[in-house]
Scaffold this active site. Structure first.
Site, PDB file in Angstrom:
ATOM      1  N   GLY A  78       6.083  -8.424   4.457  1.00  0.00           N
ATOM      2  CA  GLY A  78       5.911  -6.983   4.405  1.00  0.00           C
ATOM      3  C   GLY A  78       5.549  -6.538   3.000  1.00  0.00           C
ATOM      4  N   CYS A  79       5.728  -5.270   2.723  1.00  0.00           N
ATOM      5  CA  CYS A  79       5.454  -4.725   1.392  1.00  0.00           C
ATOM      6  C   CYS A  79       6.248  -5.520   0.362  1.00  0.00           C
ATOM      7  CB  CYS A  79       5.851  -3.251   1.357  1.00  0.00           C
ATOM      8  SG  CYS A  79       5.599  -2.487  -0.247  1.00  0.00           S
TER       9      CYS A  79
END
Length: 148
Positions: free
Chosen positions: A9-10
């Protein structure tokens, strides 16, 4: 000192989480797995480079094992959502383990299998050879300027 690269993810929150582990020497945000050896945040967000947002880790294997880091990786994100973590959607937010050698690949497959059983066969995490890693230093600087 050993190295590892993870997409989950981020990259901001995972970088912070990994940096707090005992035995982690250095963390760095970047992009990996794409078609080019240089890229930018904007290019990655277009979905055309095939890069994932990643955290690159340097660790002291006498203080923390690669297996322990792999287990931590699976515990701090949702490995069952394809190209999505929380509100972030896109191929750059996929779950992926990038390996540097056959030993890392074998260990990643072993730990992934354990977590796949735990998640009833729903783990979508990929395991790939590390290629075309780029730092996100340009984006990191812009992010810091906006924040402070």
């Amino acid at each position: 000192m050993k190295k590892a690269i993870f997409a989950l993810g981020c990259f901001w929150k995972p970088e912070e989480s990994f940096s707090k582990l005992s035995g982690i020497i250095k963390t760095e945000v970047g992009y990996c797995g794409g078609n080019m050896n240089k890229t930018t945040y904007e290019d990655v967000c277009s979905g055309e480079t095939n890069h994932a947002e990643v955290v690159k880790i340097e660790f002291d294997n006498s203080k923390i094992s690669y297996e322990e880091i792999l287990s931590f990786f699976f515990e701090i994100h949702n490995p069952t959502t394809l190209n999505k973590q929380g509100p972030d959607v896109g191929t750059q937010y996929r779950s992926e383990i990038f390996y540097f050698n056959e030993k890392q690949k074998t260990l990643a497959e072993k730990i992934l299998s354990q977590y796949n059983k735990k998640h009833n066969g729903k783990v979508v995490t990929k395991i790939s050879e590390a290629k075309n890693y780029c730092t996100a230093e340009d984006y990191h600087q812009k992010y810091l300027e906006k924040r402070f």
